[in-house]
Design a protein around this motif. Structure first.
Motif, mmCIF file in Angstrom:
data_model
loop_
_atom_site.group_PDB
_atom_site.id
_atom_site.type_symbol
_atom_site.label_atom_id
_atom_site.label_comp_id
_atom_site.label_asym_id
_atom_site.label_seq_id
_atom_site.Cartn_x
_atom_site.Cartn_y
_atom_site.Cartn_z
ATOM 1 N N ASP A 1 85.837 6.151 46.529
ATOM 2 C CA ASP A 1 85.312 7.378 45.934
ATOM 3 C C ASP A 1 85.939 8.618 46.562
ATOM 4 O OD1 ASP A 1 83.719 5.801 44.340
ATOM 5 O OD2 ASP A 1 81.888 6.129 45.501
ATOM 6 N N ARG A 2 86.077 8.601 47.866
ATOM 7 C CA ARG A 2 86.663 9.755 48.556
ATOM 8 C C ARG A 2 88.151 9.890 48.249
ATOM 9 N NH1 ARG A 2 82.293 8.289 51.531
ATOM 10 N NH2 ARG A 2 81.185 9.961 52.653
ATOM 11 N N TRP A 3 88.853 8.777 48.178
ATOM 12 C CA TRP A 3 90.289 8.816 47.883
ATOM 13 C C TRP A 3 90.535 9.429 46.502
ATOM 14 C CZ3 TRP A 3 94.253 8.522 50.967
ATOM 15 C CH2 TRP A 3 95.532 8.200 50.482
ATOM 16 N N ALA A 4 89.650 9.149 45.547
ATOM 17 C CA ALA A 4 89.800 9.663 44.188
ATOM 18 C C ALA A 4 89.559 11.172 44.105
ATOM 19 C CB ALA A 4 88.850 8.935 43.244
ATOM 20 N N ARG A 5 88.936 11.749 45.120
ATOM 21 C CA ARG A 5 88.668 13.193 45.100
ATOM 22 C C ARG A 5 89.922 14.023 45.370
ATOM 23 N NH1 ARG A 5 83.532 13.107 49.235
ATOM 24 N NH2 ARG A 5 82.227 11.612 48.093
ATOM 25 N N HIS A 6 90.939 13.424 45.989
ATOM 26 C CA HIS A 6 92.170 14.139 46.334
ATOM 27 C C HIS A 6 91.901 15.333 47.246
ATOM 28 C CE1 HIS A 6 95.189 12.103 43.723
ATOM 29 N NE2 HIS A 6 94.104 11.767 43.050
ATOM 30 N N ASP A 7 90.885 15.237 48.091
ATOM 31 C CA ASP A 7 90.639 16.304 49.062
ATOM 32 C C ASP A 7 91.706 16.244 50.153
ATOM 33 O OD1 ASP A 7 88.392 17.195 47.749
ATOM 34 O OD2 ASP A 7 87.001 16.021 48.970
ATOM 35 N N VAL A 8 92.176 17.407 50.565
ATOM 36 C CA VAL A 8 93.174 17.468 51.635
ATOM 37 C C VAL A 8 92.788 18.558 52.632
ATOM 38 C CG1 VAL A 8 95.145 16.496 50.408
ATOM 39 C CG2 VAL A 8 94.632 18.912 50.141
ATOM 40 N N ARG A 9 92.598 18.146 53.848
ATOM 41 C CA ARG A 9 92.395 19.100 54.929
ATOM 42 C C ARG A 9 92.578 18.332 56.238
ATOM 43 N NH1 ARG A 9 87.212 18.120 53.024
ATOM 44 N NH2 ARG A 9 85.807 17.090 54.505
ATOM 45 N N VAL A 10 92.971 19.050 57.252
ATOM 46 C CA VAL A 10 93.082 18.462 58.577
ATOM 47 C C VAL A 10 92.178 19.255 59.498
ATOM 48 C CG1 VAL A 10 94.586 17.957 60.521
ATOM 49 C CG2 VAL A 10 95.429 17.632 58.203
ATOM 50 N N THR A 11 91.153 18.603 60.009
ATOM 51 C CA THR A 11 90.202 19.263 60.898
ATOM 52 C C THR A 11 90.749 19.196 62.313
ATOM 53 O OG1 THR A 11 88.402 18.534 59.444
ATOM 54 C CG2 THR A 11 87.795 19.311 61.647
ATOM 55 N N ALA A 12 91.233 20.334 62.813
ATOM 56 C CA ALA A 12 91.900 20.353 64.107
ATOM 57 C C ALA A 12 90.931 20.457 65.272
ATOM 58 C CB ALA A 12 92.894 21.508 64.166
ATOM 59 N N SER A 13 89.707 20.902 65.010
ATOM 60 C CA SER A 13 88.724 21.030 66.081
ATOM 61 C C SER A 13 87.336 20.951 65.474
ATOM 62 C CB SER A 13 88.905 22.348 66.842
ATOM 63 O OG SER A 13 88.675 23.454 65.984
ATOM 64 N N GLY A 14 86.354 20.741 66.330
ATOM 65 C CA GLY A 14 84.987 20.639 65.859
ATOM 66 C C GLY A 14 84.132 19.916 66.878
ATOM 67 N N VAL A 15 83.073 19.301 66.411
ATOM 68 C CA VAL A 15 82.159 18.551 67.275
ATOM 69 C C VAL A 15 81.893 17.200 66.625
ATOM 70 C CG1 VAL A 15 79.859 18.458 68.318
ATOM 71 C CG2 VAL A 15 81.075 20.646 68.167
ATOM 72 N N ARG A 16 81.952 16.153 67.422
ATOM 73 C CA ARG A 16 81.614 14.820 66.937
ATOM 74 C C ARG A 16 80.356 14.324 67.645
ATOM 75 N NH1 ARG A 16 83.982 15.536 62.697
ATOM 76 N NH2 ARG A 16 86.076 14.722 62.266
ATOM 77 N N ARG A 17 79.454 13.729 66.857
ATOM 78 C CA ARG A 17 78.191 13.191 67.370
ATOM 79 C C ARG A 17 78.302 11.670 67.388
ATOM 80 N NH1 ARG A 17 74.457 13.923 63.766
ATOM 81 N NH2 ARG A 17 72.663 14.075 65.177
ATOM 82 N N ILE A 18 78.182 11.099 68.577
ATOM 83 C CA ILE A 18 78.458 9.678 68.786
ATOM 84 C C ILE A 18 77.254 9.001 69.423
ATOM 85 C CG2 ILE A 18 79.839 8.092 70.232
ATOM 86 C CD1 ILE A 18 82.208 9.990 69.795
ATOM 87 N N HIS A 19 77.015 7.773 69.014
ATOM 88 C CA HIS A 19 76.069 6.910 69.729
ATOM 89 C C HIS A 19 76.895 5.813 70.396
ATOM 90 C CE1 HIS A 19 72.397 4.712 70.742
ATOM 91 N NE2 HIS A 19 73.087 3.623 70.423
ATOM 92 N N HIS A 20 77.026 5.913 71.707
ATOM 93 C CA HIS A 20 77.840 4.941 72.446
ATOM 94 C C HIS A 20 76.962 3.785 72.906
ATOM 95 C CE1 HIS A 20 80.451 3.281 75.593
ATOM 96 N NE2 HIS A 20 81.438 3.814 74.892
ATOM 97 N N PRO A 21 77.432 2.544 72.805
ATOM 98 C CA PRO A 21 76.588 1.399 73.171
ATOM 99 C C PRO A 21 76.219 1.332 74.650
ATOM 100 C CG PRO A 21 78.839 0.700 72.689
ATOM 101 C CD PRO A 21 78.738 2.127 72.252
ATOM 102 N N VAL A 22 76.950 2.050 75.512
ATOM 103 C CA VAL A 22 76.660 2.002 76.942
ATOM 104 C C VAL A 22 75.877 3.223 77.411
ATOM 105 C CG1 VAL A 22 77.681 1.965 79.265
ATOM 106 C CG2 VAL A 22 78.655 0.552 77.444
ATOM 107 N N VAL A 23 76.297 4.429 76.976
ATOM 108 C CA VAL A 23 75.699 5.648 77.532
ATOM 109 C C VAL A 23 74.857 6.412 76.516
ATOM 110 C CG1 VAL A 23 77.486 5.869 79.282
ATOM 111 C CG2 VAL A 23 77.792 7.006 77.060
#
Length: 292
Positions: free
Chosen positions: A222-244
């Motif tokens: 579905d996302r590939w069919a949208r033909h969206d193009v952008r490169v996110t060079a910075s931002g914030v990622r929210r992660i759930h790490h299995p150890v910490v």
């Protein structure tokens, strides 16, 4: 040397998909056109409306939307981009497609299997306080420092064929737990792959990855069919790490100029934050595991 006939054919398909999707998304009201009367068969703009906004003939625009970019000038591409209200990244993508599609811009040679150069490896290893990885245009993980490998450990341990961000994201159920903002990461990832496909249609490994993911993942398809193009060079990622556990990590990316297609991704934590404590804990866990 120009691009191959196969690459030009692929670009024509991409031009058609990109322009038709963008035209369908823009309503007459958004384009500043009168609503008119009667029933519209399309919610977006008609081809003749785009042509009028761009100041070109309908036949000329139809030819371009069908993928024939032969002889199309920078001025016309700019006018079409303005008519469709493309972003700077989308305009650049259209130009890349057009220039490869008309054979005037050669493909960048596909760098299949290109590894990490020794100086970059040493730089990574010297970055002991922050997780850092290098990915290529296909989003294969080319290299990582110890903390980067520990942070992205589920990607290496998920049983996927090779460590590839997109394959992990769309092919491993663990990814939806690991990425707390999975939807955003998925959008950014596919947009990045779309942009790379426009820059280099000769990368058959990238084309193969897209076919593989489209065949196995409706979310990717579905996302590939949208033909969206952008490169996110910075931002914030929210992660759930299995150890910490939970982390919120600002990230920065920078292309490696001497290694076309490779990008250095670095993440940090806000000073004094729980995420900084978690990264410190992860670094200690990594050091203990390596010693063991």
């Amino acid at each position: 040397m120009g691009s191959s006939p196969q690459a030009r054919a692929e670009m024509r398909r991409q031009i058609h998909g990109f322009l038709s999707v963008r035209r369908a998304r823009l309503t007459p009201r958004q384009a500043g056109l009168p609503a008119g009367t009667g029933h519209r068969r399309v919610t977006g703009l008609r081809r003749e409306e785009v042509a009028a906004l761009a100041g070109i003939s309908v036949q000329y625009y139809i030819r371009l939307e069908r993928g024939d970019a032969t002889g199309v000038s920078e001025t016309v591409l700019g006018s079409v981009s303005q008519a469709l209200q493309l972003t700077a990244a989308e305009h650049e993508h259209l130009v890349e497609l057009a220039r490869t599609g008309d054979g005037t811009r050669p493909c960048r040679p596909a760098l299949a299997g290109t590894g990490l150069r020794a100086p970059v490896r040493r730089i990574l290893d010297a970055m002991t306080g922050i997780p850092a990885v290098v990915v290529d245009g296909r989003l294969d993980l080319v290299g990582a420092n110890a903390l980067g490998r520990a942070l992205y450990e589920p990607m290496f341990a998920g049983g996927c064929a090779g460590a590839n961000l997109a394959r992990f994201l769309f092919g491993d159920p663990a990814a939806r737990t690991f990425w707390r903002d999975w939807e955003t990461v998925a959008d950014d990832t596919v947009s990045r792959l779309r942009a790379e496909a426009g820059r280099n249609p000769c990368d058959h490994r990238l084309a193969g990855l897209a076919r593989e993911l489209a065949a196995t993942s409706a979310d990717f398809r579905d996302r590939w069919a949208r033909h969206d193009v952008r490169v996110t060079a910075s931002g914030v990622r929210r992660i759930h790490h299995p150890v910490v556990g939970e982390l919120e990590l600002p990230f920065e990316t920078t292309p490696l100029a001497a290694d076309p297609g490779q990008t250095l991704l670095m993440v940090t934590a806000e000073p004094g934050s729980p995420s900084e404590d978690a990264l410190t804990m992860l670094a200690g866990w990594t050091a203990t595991a390596r010693t063991s």
